[in-house]
Scaffold this motif. Structure first.
Motif, PDB file in Angstrom:
ATOM      1  N   PHE A  32      14.949  24.262 -32.029  1.00 53.10           N
ATOM      2  CA  PHE A  32      15.249  22.840 -31.848  1.00 53.10           C
ATOM      3  C   PHE A  32      16.739  22.551 -31.927  1.00 53.10           C
ATOM      4  CE2 PHE A  32      10.864  23.130 -33.365  1.00 53.10           C
ATOM      5  CZ  PHE A  32      10.248  22.611 -32.236  1.00 53.10           C
TER       6      PHE A  32
ATOM      7  N   ILE B 234      18.206  23.606 -28.591  1.00 56.62           N
ATOM      8  CA  ILE B 234      17.961  22.608 -27.530  1.00 56.62           C
ATOM      9  C   ILE B 234      18.927  21.445 -27.695  1.00 56.62           C
ATOM     10  CG2 ILE B 234      16.267  20.947 -26.642  1.00 56.62           C
ATOM     11  CD1 ILE B 234      14.099  22.996 -27.640  1.00 56.62           C
TER      12      ILE B 234
ATOM     13  N   GLY C 248      14.025  17.852 -19.679  1.00 55.42           N
ATOM     14  CA  GLY C 248      13.060  18.526 -20.543  1.00 55.42           C
ATOM     15  C   GLY C 248      12.997  19.989 -20.222  1.00 55.42           C
ATOM     16  N   GLY C 249      12.108  20.679 -20.931  1.00 62.79           N
ATOM     17  CA  GLY C 249      11.997  22.099 -20.667  1.00 62.79           C
ATOM     18  C   GLY C 249      11.185  22.795 -21.726  1.00 62.79           C
ATOM     19  N   ASP C 250      11.395  24.085 -21.815  1.00 63.00           N
ATOM     20  CA  ASP C 250      10.675  24.887 -22.779  1.00 63.00           C
ATOM     21  C   ASP C 250      11.569  26.064 -23.132  1.00 63.00           C
ATOM     22  OD1 ASP C 250       8.430  25.375 -24.355  1.00 63.00           O
ATOM     23  OD2 ASP C 250       7.629  26.799 -22.894  1.00 63.00           O
ATOM     24  N   THR C 251      11.587  26.432 -24.405  1.00 61.90           N
ATOM     25  CA  THR C 251      12.441  27.536 -24.843  1.00 61.90           C
ATOM     26  C   THR C 251      11.581  28.535 -25.597  1.00 61.90           C
ATOM     27  OG1 THR C 251      14.238  25.940 -25.080  1.00 61.90           O
ATOM     28  CG2 THR C 251      14.551  28.084 -26.130  1.00 61.90           C
TER      29      THR C 251
ATOM     30  N   ILE D  70      14.797  14.314 -23.014  1.00 63.19           N
ATOM     31  CA  ILE D  70      14.463  15.432 -23.898  1.00 63.19           C
ATOM     32  C   ILE D  70      14.143  14.918 -25.301  1.00 63.19           C
ATOM     33  CG2 ILE D  70      15.458  17.458 -25.073  1.00 63.19           C
ATOM     34  CD1 ILE D  70      17.090  17.962 -22.521  1.00 63.19           C
ATOM     35  N   GLY D  71      13.139  15.509 -25.922  1.00 64.57           N
ATOM     36  CA  GLY D  71      12.883  15.223 -27.336  1.00 64.57           C
ATOM     37  C   GLY D  71      11.484  14.730 -27.613  1.00 64.57           C
ATOM     38  N   ASP D  72      10.755  14.293 -26.626  1.00 61.32           N
ATOM     39  CA  ASP D  72       9.374  13.891 -26.872  1.00 61.32           C
ATOM     40  C   ASP D  72       8.446  14.906 -26.205  1.00 61.32           C
ATOM     41  OD1 ASP D  72       7.092  12.194 -27.573  1.00 61.32           O
ATOM     42  OD2 ASP D  72       8.646  10.673 -27.871  1.00 61.32           O
ATOM     43  N   ASP D  73       7.156  14.627 -26.224  1.00 59.31           N
ATOM     44  CA  ASP D  73       6.201  15.592 -25.669  1.00 59.31           C
ATOM     45  C   ASP D  73       6.297  15.674 -24.148  1.00 59.31           C
ATOM     46  OD1 ASP D  73       5.040  16.443 -28.110  1.00 59.31           O
ATOM     47  OD2 ASP D  73       4.160  14.451 -28.266  1.00 59.31           O
TER      48      ASP D  73
END
Ligand code: ADP
Ligand code: MG
Length: 317
Positions: free
Chosen positions: A4, A7, A117-120, A24-27
């Motif tokens: 986190f 990000i 947004g994204g995914d790490t 960025i930051g929510d679902d």
């Protein structure tokens, strides 16, 4: 550094912009498409040591990854709005991340496309970018719109990115000036967004040249149920390519080498003069390279005779 924090430090501060209700930051991100427009969505994955060397410059990798995605938006005539980033990293290397995010966000700013947004995850290095653009559905440039009698054009010039790959593999040795040009075409392809927007009213079908002109024109033919006759003598081979390899190789690189990200467009014969004059007025280089015929597949002519290329384009499997 945890997921986190990472990000937040490298990606989050840039997630505000037009149409971003929640970034960025929510679902989920919440995005507002302009009224009357359709969302144009495309995703591409780049895997280390398949699409780029794992020890490559992260700034260049990021720039290229986003530019290549934006080219897909150009190919349908869409305006870039937002993108997401799914990244898998073997470890947290802050120097790498810093360069990567700099390259990424510079291109994002240049083309006004906001990271929302994204995914790490931890794993072998790979980068997936999904771009979102908007286009009026009826005006989208699709692959299926070509008809027999249409003219085939390509923007810009061809062969430079494929020649850059040969130079990286030390198979050709261009002058340092030519090498710089080839490398910039490979690492910084220009998504032809402005060109697509201006030319769209006169275009019947479009595709961006990623796998190679013949292969990509083949996709237009397939989806339009037509064939193409391509005049290899007319191809706008990049000057730096002409100077770096012998003529027969230059033509092969322009016709079958990938990664140029120019647009291949078809135009109805009756629209020809309007298309060409709009291109000229805006300083857009377009070259007439062939015409759409009946049948299937792409046939090539060289010096007026049928010509078989030795390579037909890049395929993963
Ligand atoms: P979830 O567990 O709900 O999938 P995550 O923990 O994966 O959420 O992500 C938290 C937030 O950070 C989400 O808004 C997500 O879109 C964003 N995010 C995660 N990774 C990235 C990244 N590499 N770039 C940009 N945004 C990211
Ligand atoms: Mg997630």
């Amino acid at each position: 550094m945890g997921e986190f924090e990472l990000i937040k430090k490298y990606f989050q501060e840039h997630s505000q912009g037009d149409g971003v209700v929640v970034g960025i930051g929510d679902d989920c991100a919440l995005l507002q498409v302009s009224e009357g427009y359709s969302l144009a969505v495309s995703v591409d994955t780049l895997v280390a040591d398949v699409h780029f060397p794992s020890n490559g410059d992260p700034e260049k990798i990021a720039e290229r990854a986003l530019r290549v995605n934006l080219s897909d938006l150009a190919a349908v005539g869409a305006r870039p709005r937002w993108f997401t980033l799914a990244i898998s990293l073997p470890s947290v290397d802050e120097n790498w991340l810093k360069s990567f995010s700099q390259g990424l966000l510079r291109v994002a700013t240049q083309y006004q496309c906001v990271l929302v947004g994204g995914d790490t995850t931890k794993g072998p290095l790979s980068i997936s970018i999904q771009v979102h653009g908007e286009v009026i559905a009826e005006r989208a440039l699709l692959r299926g719109g070509a008809r027999v009698g249409d003219l085939i054009y390509v923007t810009g010039d061809l062969g430079a990115a494929a020649a850059a790959v040969l130079a990286l593999e030390s198979k050709v040795s261009p002058t340092s000036e030519d090498r710089d040009y080839l490398m910039s075409r490979y690492y910084k392809p220009t998504p032809r967004l402005a060109e697509a927007k201006l030319l769209a009213p006169f275009v019947s079908a479009a595709i961006d040249v990623s796998d190679g002109l013949v292969a990509d024109l083949g996709h237009i033919c397939e989806q339009s149920n037509v064939a193409a006759l391509l005049d290899l003598d007319r191809l706008p081979v990049a000057e730096a390519v002409r100077r770096s390899v012998k003529d027969s190789v230059a033509v092969e690189l322009a016709a079958a080498g990938g990664d140029d990200y120019e647009l291949c467009l078809t135009v109805r014969d009756v629209q020809r003069s309007q298309f060409e004059s709009v291109a000229k007025r805006h300083g857009i280089k377009v070259t007439l390279i062939g015409n759409i015929t009946s049948g299937t597949g792409v046939a090539c002519l060289m010096h007026g005779a049928p010509h078989q290329l030795s390579k037909q384009g890049y395929q993963h499997f």
